[in-house]
Design an enzyme around this catalytic site. Sequence first.
Site, PDB file in Angstrom:
ATOM      1  N   PHE A 163       0.618  -1.471   0.284  1.00 11.96           N
ATOM      2  CA  PHE A 163      -0.787  -0.135   0.121  1.00 11.96           C
ATOM      3  C   PHE A 163       0.716   1.315   0.190  1.00 11.96           C
ATOM      4  CE2 PHE A 163       0.760   0.142   4.601  1.00 11.96           C
ATOM      5  CZ  PHE A 163       0.819   1.036   5.012  1.00 11.96           C
ATOM      6  N   CYS A 204       9.532   1.509   3.119  1.00 14.28           N
ATOM      7  CA  CYS A 204      10.389   1.370   3.482  1.00 14.28           C
ATOM      8  C   CYS A 204      11.797   1.662   4.186  1.00 14.28           C
ATOM      9  CB  CYS A 204      10.255  -0.320   2.711  1.00 14.28           C
ATOM     10  SG  CYS A 204      10.904   0.802   1.473  1.00 14.28           S
ATOM     11  N   GLU A 223      -5.243  -3.563  -1.663  1.00 18.83           N
ATOM     12  CA  GLU A 223      -6.629  -3.315  -1.961  1.00 18.83           C
ATOM     13  C   GLU A 223      -6.697  -2.083  -0.918  1.00 18.83           C
ATOM     14  OE1 GLU A 223      -4.665  -5.534  -0.497  1.00 18.83           O
ATOM     15  OE2 GLU A 223      -5.452  -6.904   1.342  1.00 18.83           O
ATOM     16  N   ARG A 224      -5.713  -1.820  -0.446  1.00 18.57           N
ATOM     17  CA  ARG A 224      -6.472  -0.418   0.531  1.00 18.57           C
ATOM     18  C   ARG A 224      -6.110   0.743  -0.543  1.00 18.57           C
ATOM     19  NH1 ARG A 224      -2.620  -1.674   5.713  1.00 18.57           N
ATOM     20  NH2 ARG A 224      -1.590  -3.112   4.675  1.00 18.57           N
ATOM     21  N   LYS A 245      -0.897  -7.412  -8.951  1.00 16.42           N
ATOM     22  CA  LYS A 245      -2.344  -7.192  -7.990  1.00 16.42           C
ATOM     23  C   LYS A 245      -1.153  -6.716  -6.946  1.00 16.42           C
ATOM     24  CE  LYS A 245      -3.105  -8.199  -4.444  1.00 16.42           C
ATOM     25  NZ  LYS A 245      -3.607  -7.249  -3.208  1.00 16.42           N
TER      26      LYS A 245
HETATM   27  P1  NAD Z   1       1.634  -6.831   3.034  1.00 19.29           P
HETATM   28  O1  NAD Z   1       2.292  -7.498   3.094  1.00 19.29           O
HETATM   29  O2  NAD Z   1       0.334  -6.709   4.020  1.00 19.29           O
HETATM   30  O3  NAD Z   1       1.286  -6.908   2.033  1.00 19.29           O
HETATM   31  C1  NAD Z   1       1.703  -6.930   0.580  1.00 19.29           C
HETATM   32  C2  NAD Z   1       0.921  -6.981  -0.542  1.00 19.29           C
HETATM   33  O4  NAD Z   1       0.556  -8.576  -0.088  1.00 19.29           O
HETATM   34  C3  NAD Z   1      -0.268  -6.926  -0.869  1.00 19.29           C
HETATM   35  O5  NAD Z   1      -0.946  -6.429  -2.188  1.00 19.29           O
HETATM   36  C4  NAD Z   1      -1.707  -7.805  -0.191  1.00 19.29           C
HETATM   37  O6  NAD Z   1      -2.982  -7.955  -0.909  1.00 19.29           O
HETATM   38  C5  NAD Z   1      -0.670  -8.881   0.005  1.00 19.29           C
HETATM   39  N1  NAD Z   1      -0.933  -9.576   1.049  1.00 19.29           N
HETATM   40  C6  NAD Z   1      -0.757  -9.527   2.046  1.00 19.29           C
HETATM   41  N2  NAD Z   1      -1.427 -10.737   3.412  1.00 19.29           N
HETATM   42  C7  NAD Z   1      -1.410 -11.178   2.697  1.00 19.29           C
HETATM   43  C8  NAD Z   1      -1.336 -12.980   2.561  1.00 19.29           C
HETATM   44  N3  NAD Z   1      -1.431 -13.755   3.781  1.00 19.29           N
HETATM   45  N4  NAD Z   1      -0.813 -13.651   2.175  1.00 19.29           N
HETATM   46  C9  NAD Z   1      -0.866 -13.054   0.511  1.00 19.29           C
HETATM   47  N5  NAD Z   1      -1.050 -12.123  -0.087  1.00 19.29           N
HETATM   48  C10 NAD Z   1      -1.020 -10.965   1.031  1.00 19.29           C
HETATM   49  O7  NAD Z   1       2.289  -4.639   3.186  1.00 19.29           O
HETATM   50  P2  NAD Z   1       1.739  -3.489   3.639  1.00 19.29           P
HETATM   51  O8  NAD Z   1       1.351  -3.297   4.514  1.00 19.29           O
HETATM   52  O9  NAD Z   1       0.790  -3.092   1.823  1.00 19.29           O
HETATM   53  O10 NAD Z   1       3.064  -2.668   3.224  1.00 19.29           O
HETATM   54  C11 NAD Z   1       3.955  -2.125   4.124  1.00 19.29           C
HETATM   55  C12 NAD Z   1       5.337  -3.274   4.237  1.00 19.29           C
HETATM   56  O11 NAD Z   1       5.383  -3.497   2.337  1.00 19.29           O
HETATM   57  C13 NAD Z   1       6.089  -2.715   5.036  1.00 19.29           C
HETATM   58  O12 NAD Z   1       6.561  -3.844   5.443  1.00 19.29           O
HETATM   59  C14 NAD Z   1       7.139  -2.477   4.568  1.00 19.29           C
HETATM   60  O13 NAD Z   1       8.388  -2.368   5.022  1.00 19.29           O
HETATM   61  C15 NAD Z   1       7.083  -3.045   2.815  1.00 19.29           C
HETATM   62  N6  NAD Z   1       7.915  -2.234   1.984  1.00 19.29           N
HETATM   63  C16 NAD Z   1       8.401  -2.640   1.559  1.00 19.29           C
HETATM   64  C17 NAD Z   1       9.561  -2.566   0.719  1.00 19.29           C
HETATM   65  C18 NAD Z   1      10.890  -2.764   0.078  1.00 19.29           C
HETATM   66  O14 NAD Z   1      11.702  -2.625  -0.744  1.00 19.29           O
HETATM   67  N7  NAD Z   1      11.325  -4.109   1.368  1.00 19.29           N
HETATM   68  C19 NAD Z   1       8.905  -1.470  -0.097  1.00 19.29           C
HETATM   69  C20 NAD Z   1       7.605  -1.188   0.215  1.00 19.29           C
HETATM   70  C21 NAD Z   1       6.927  -1.950   1.174  1.00 19.29           C
END
Ligand code: NAD
Length: 494
Positions: free
Chosen positions: A149, A281, A176-177, A173
């Site tokens: 998100f 991140c 969804e937020r 994909k």
């Molecule tokens: P998230 O892991 O909750 O979601 C990421 C994606 O995975 C979304 O599309 C979501 O729909 C999907 N998802 C969520 N739960 C899932 C599950 N149980 N099974 C399968 N798919 C699932 O992350 P977020 O809250 O959207 O984003 C924030 C996180 O992303 C933070 O931890 C941040 O550090 C990380 N991030 C990392 C980087 C990097 O480059 N390392 C960059 C941006 C964000």
Amino acid sequence: MRHITHWIDGKAADASGARTGAVFDPATGRQVAEVEMATAAVVDRAVKGAAAAGVQWGRMSLTRRMAVLFRFRQLLDDGAGELAAIVTAEHGKVRSDAAGEVARGLEVVEFACGVAELLKADHSVDVSTGVDAYTLRQPLGVVAGITPFNFPAMVPLWMAPLAIACGNSFVLKPSERDPSASVWLAERWADAGLPEGVLQVVHGDKEAVDAVVAHPQVQAVSFVGSTPVARAIYQHASAAGKRVQALGGAKNHLVVMGDADPDVVADALVNSAYGSAGERCMAVSVAVVVGDGTDALVEKVADRGARLVVGPGDAPASEMGPLVTRAHLDKVRGYVEAGVQAGAQLVLDGRQHGHGGDPAGFWLGPTLFDGVRPDMTIYRDEIFGPVLCVMSVGSLDEAIALVNANPYGNGAAIFTNDMAAARRFEVEVEAGMVGVNVPIPVPMAYYGFGGWGASIFGDHDIYGPDGVRFYTRAKKVTARPLAHRGSLSFPTNQ
Ligand code: NAD
């Protein structure tokens, strides 16, 4: 209520009447849209469409593919303000920050515009008499991207332009937020002349992700999100024989040496810890002060943090917006409470910070803890909010040991004018992206983005040269243009 649908085969897919998710304006706390959640059947439709479209796209000349890329680049540049407003409306970040993420995404598109140069491969003449050897770099077919998100425009742009430039079709994909930015991008791809089906967008949550990862026609998965999900996706997709790059969460440290200018450091900490409400991140979430300058630095950060203007992302005066959802706000507030209970010194309490927005918005102001210890959850866990932890150590050795003991290894920075200390830090620190007097060292598009440790699963960075390698596979050709009859023995050089 606005209804956000999938984008399949060049158009908004008809509303399926299936399950939907709520999209909020974080500054008002009100639901502004509902988004379709893809079932396995919808994912299957999107992947099959992408596979069919990919056959022609993958064989289209580089010149034609690049023409689409250049047109997309122009449309993105022209519409950057519009896209930034969409990001602010669903994510909450202030407009300048949203514009910044579009600009960083644009840089990857510009990198991908050079795909003809990027795909040049090896060629050896006369490896044996009259025999040449060379490499073809060919697309994989259908590749998928699953994005978080916090950068709803930039992270999809880290992936899709390069995947598509390399001749793949791409199934996205998004989170969804805040899903609308991806739909806007899909429309611009279509305007740029990308053939239908080469870029598909399916919305949804775990159900959609599981279907994408399990789909037999998806050859590779790029993931960016939290560490537990990144780890699970890496395990499932690689067990299914797919290529995977899965970037996870972070706990980024900024080491402050005694010779660093405290005002410069305080500015850097405030910008990197509280910008985008800490939902980056690469946000700095731990300041590690070497020596005895902690009290003076904490005072400067607290003073600046207290004066930050928190308010709606589209208000020109706002310097920091709300958190993304009520659930995330509650989680971050829970960490603030946990820090107090664990005995950390709460110097700045974001729960008391005023804001210029709707009381129902998801507000939390800059929060600062001093006296943080490694065993506290506020240090161990990724909080992903405007919470900065300050720790004090006696030497650079101790600072490096502290950073290296942390399981995450996304970014790490040092502030100093002592180049010997800086060099030691950049060589010895266990992190994938290092800043020297740069608090958020996000690499340029032509370098590649990726951490170490629990911040990445897989062995390819996103974008940059690694991105080209990830989205192509090498075919090694040995050719004897003038065929002649050979013996049955193992070929030897002649
Ligand atoms: P998230 O892991 O909750 O979601 C990421 C994606 O995975 C979304 O599309 C979501 O729909 C999907 N998802 C969520 N739960 C899932 C599950 N149980 N099974 C399968 N798919 C699932 O992350 P977020 O809250 O959207 O984003 C924030 C996180 O992303 C933070 O931890 C941040 O550090 C990380 N991030 C990392 C980087 C990097 O480059 N390392 C960059 C941006 C964000």
